[in-house]
Design an enzyme around this catalytic site. Structure first.
Site, PDB file in Angstrom:
ATOM      1  N   ARG A 197       0.809  -1.228   0.000  1.00  0.00           N
ATOM      2  CA  ARG A 197       0.000   0.000   0.000  1.00  0.00           C
ATOM      3  C   ARG A 197       0.844   1.282   0.000  1.00  0.00           C
ATOM      4  O   ARG A 197       0.554   2.213  -0.754  1.00  0.00           O
ATOM      5  CB  ARG A 197      -0.887  -0.023   1.249  1.00  0.00           C
ATOM      6  CG  ARG A 197      -1.950   1.039   1.267  1.00  0.00           C
ATOM      7  CD  ARG A 197      -2.676   1.044   2.617  1.00  0.00           C
ATOM      8  NE  ARG A 197      -3.048  -0.253   3.091  1.00  0.00           N
ATOM      9  CZ  ARG A 197      -4.251  -0.827   2.916  1.00  0.00           C
ATOM     10  NH1 ARG A 197      -5.208  -0.173   2.306  1.00  0.00           N
ATOM     11  NH2 ARG A 197      -4.490  -2.040   3.386  1.00  0.00           N
ATOM     12  N   CYS A 234     -26.136  -4.218  -8.419  1.00  0.00           N
ATOM     13  CA  CYS A 234     -27.381  -4.444  -7.672  1.00  0.00           C
ATOM     14  C   CYS A 234     -27.116  -4.917  -6.254  1.00  0.00           C
ATOM     15  O   CYS A 234     -27.414  -6.065  -5.889  1.00  0.00           O
ATOM     16  CB  CYS A 234     -28.244  -5.440  -8.432  1.00  0.00           C
ATOM     17  SG  CYS A 234     -28.636  -4.767 -10.038  1.00  0.00           S
ATOM     18  N   GLU A 235     -26.506  -4.087  -5.476  1.00  0.00           N
ATOM     19  CA  GLU A 235     -26.253  -4.351  -4.061  1.00  0.00           C
ATOM     20  C   GLU A 235     -26.225  -2.991  -3.363  1.00  0.00           C
ATOM     21  O   GLU A 235     -25.601  -2.050  -3.885  1.00  0.00           O
ATOM     22  CB  GLU A 235     -24.855  -4.976  -3.849  1.00  0.00           C
ATOM     23  CG  GLU A 235     -24.599  -6.227  -4.622  1.00  0.00           C
ATOM     24  CD  GLU A 235     -24.324  -7.439  -3.763  1.00  0.00           C
ATOM     25  OE1 GLU A 235     -24.421  -7.350  -2.527  1.00  0.00           O
ATOM     26  OE2 GLU A 235     -24.018  -8.473  -4.361  1.00  0.00           O
TER      27      GLU A 235
END
Ligand code: LLP
Length: 419
Positions: free
Chosen positions: A278, A345-346
């Site tokens: 990261r 679709c969540e």
């Protein structure tokens, strides 16, 4: 936002490239990486080590795009991999096999064999069962493999529970209390495994130095017990984990982190290995996405964008916060609070809630600091092709991954077999 992404008047730039131009040329959603950011972060690590013997093994899982791997390979960097797939990516990017470390709790036969055959530098062993498998495979090949034991020091990294890896109920590493006897067993009975180091990785996105220091103390205690038992090592691998600032975190600076490690380890005489992911790549990347619709209900305003949780999973999976900005500042619209949501679709498909923004349909937005664990965690959920990836360097733009085609998503499926 990192200094490599900045506004010139009302337009957002990556280095000397207008992000509006990138969106126009390559479409959205599109990841954009700054090569200068990547290189400068790399140099920040190497110069912090100065003359102290070290190796930086980039954690490939953070972003495995070949362009990024190639940049670090050209710096003569090492790599930390966790799968056969990552191994092939590093080799394809001309990474040096000898500088590869293979971590992970579930290394498969074929992956181990391939890694042995190409001559990677070290296997970070995570269990006794893996040790036995490695030994058997090495013996069959009559080739001694160099290994390190990954230790689970039972330390709370004080990070999101999904990315904490150093507690004793995590699946990672070998319990600190069992390490010395296992090392003795290796020396006495496993001649095809040569123990060259010990490793740990206690978690990711750490924003304080103290858990790293606790882990170091545990490692130093083990090193000294091993010494007493007549077992000497070549290196100590402190893993990755250094956090970045997404919102208002204040993680240690690269220099602070490295000098803290060096000050405790310098006298050990061992090479210091770290596996940052990261800290090298997060703020070197942004995700461009276009507003498809603005939807206002009696309760809320939604900006529905063309990127979804399939492109960037962090907000949905970890409730992660990423800054969201307009690529072109709208002077003539007033700010409102929006939930910035994707088309998937969540209800978890949301990049940011209640963000105060001045925006309209067709605007391009940027989701910040997604160079790490962004593209590499993307999926094809909802039959959505993966986004394009672009790298900029000064005033130049390079397409480093084409947008996937819809056809490619079902190219491996064969309906003829079911008649
Ligand atoms: N070494 C090992 C053995 C690791 O498991 C990891 C990350 C690293 C190094 C690199 O850690 P870093 O320097 O990037 O913190 N998907 C999550 C992060 C998962 C990290 C897993 N292991 C996220 O998006 O926050």
């Amino acid at each position: 936002m990192s200094p490599y992404f900045f506004y010139k008047k009302d337009l957002l730039f990556a280095e000397e490239v207008s992000l509006a131009e990138v969106a126009e040329r390559y479409g959205t959603p599109c990841y954009v990486y700054s090569r200068s950011a990547l290189e400068n972060h790399w140099h920040a690590f190497t110069s912090a080590f100065g003359k102290v013997r070290h190796r930086i093994c980039y954690a490939v899982k953070a972003n495995a795009n070949l362009a990024i791997l190639q940049i670090f390979a050209k710096k003569k960097g090492g790599f930390d991999i966790v799968s056969g797939g990552e191994l092939e990516r590093v080799l394809a990017a001309k990474g040096e096999a000898k500088k590869i470390i293979f971590s992970g709790v579930g290394k498969q036969h074929a992956e181990i064999i391939r890694a042995m055959d190409v001559g990677i530098g070290c296997f970070n062993v995570e269990s006794e069962a893996e040790l036995e498998r490695l030994h058997t495979l090495a013996m069959q090949r009559k080739k001694v493999v160099e290994i390190a034991l990954r230790i689970n020091p039972n330390i709370d990294a004080r990070t999101h529970p999904y990315i904490a890896t150093g507690l004793s109920d995590n699946k990672f590493g070998i319990d600190a209390s069992e390490v010395v006897s296992l090392c003795k067993r290796i020396q006495a009975t496993l001649p095809y495994c040569k123990l060259i180091g010990i490793a740990c990785h206690i978690g990711s996105q750490l924003t304080e130095l103290s858990p790293f220091m606790e882990a170091l103390d545990c490692m130093l205690a083990i090193i000294s017990m091993l010494k007493t038992a007549g077992i000497s090592l070549q290196h100590v691998d402190m893993g990755g984990g250094l956090g970045v600032c997404y919102q208002n975190e204040t993680p240690p600076k690269i220099t602070e982190y490295v000098s803290a490690l060096c000050s405790k380890l310098q006298n050990s005489g061992l090479e210091i290995i770290i596996e940052p992911g990261r800290a090298l790549v997060a703020d070197a990347g942004v995700l461009l996405t276009r507003v498809e619709y603005v939807k206002s209900t009696p309760h809320k305003n939604f900006a529905i964008v063309d990127a979804g949780m399939n492109d960037l999973l962090r907000p949905a999976l970890y409730d992660a916060w990423h800054s969201i900005k307009a690529v072109k500042i709208n002077q003539d619209i007033s700010e409102k609070n929006y939930d910035i949501v994707g088309p998937v679709c969540e209800s978890a498909d949301c990049f940011g809630r209640n963000r105060s923004m001045a925006l309209k349909e067709g605007d391009v937005l940027v989701i910040d600091s997604v160079g790490a664990y962004g593209a590499c965690m993307s999926s094809n959920y909802n039959a959505r092709p993966r986004a394009a990836e672009v790298m900029v360097y000064q005033d130049k733009i390079f397409l480093v991954r084409k947008r996937e085609t819809v056809q490619s998503l079902f190219a491996e499926e064969d309906v003829s077999v079911i008649g």
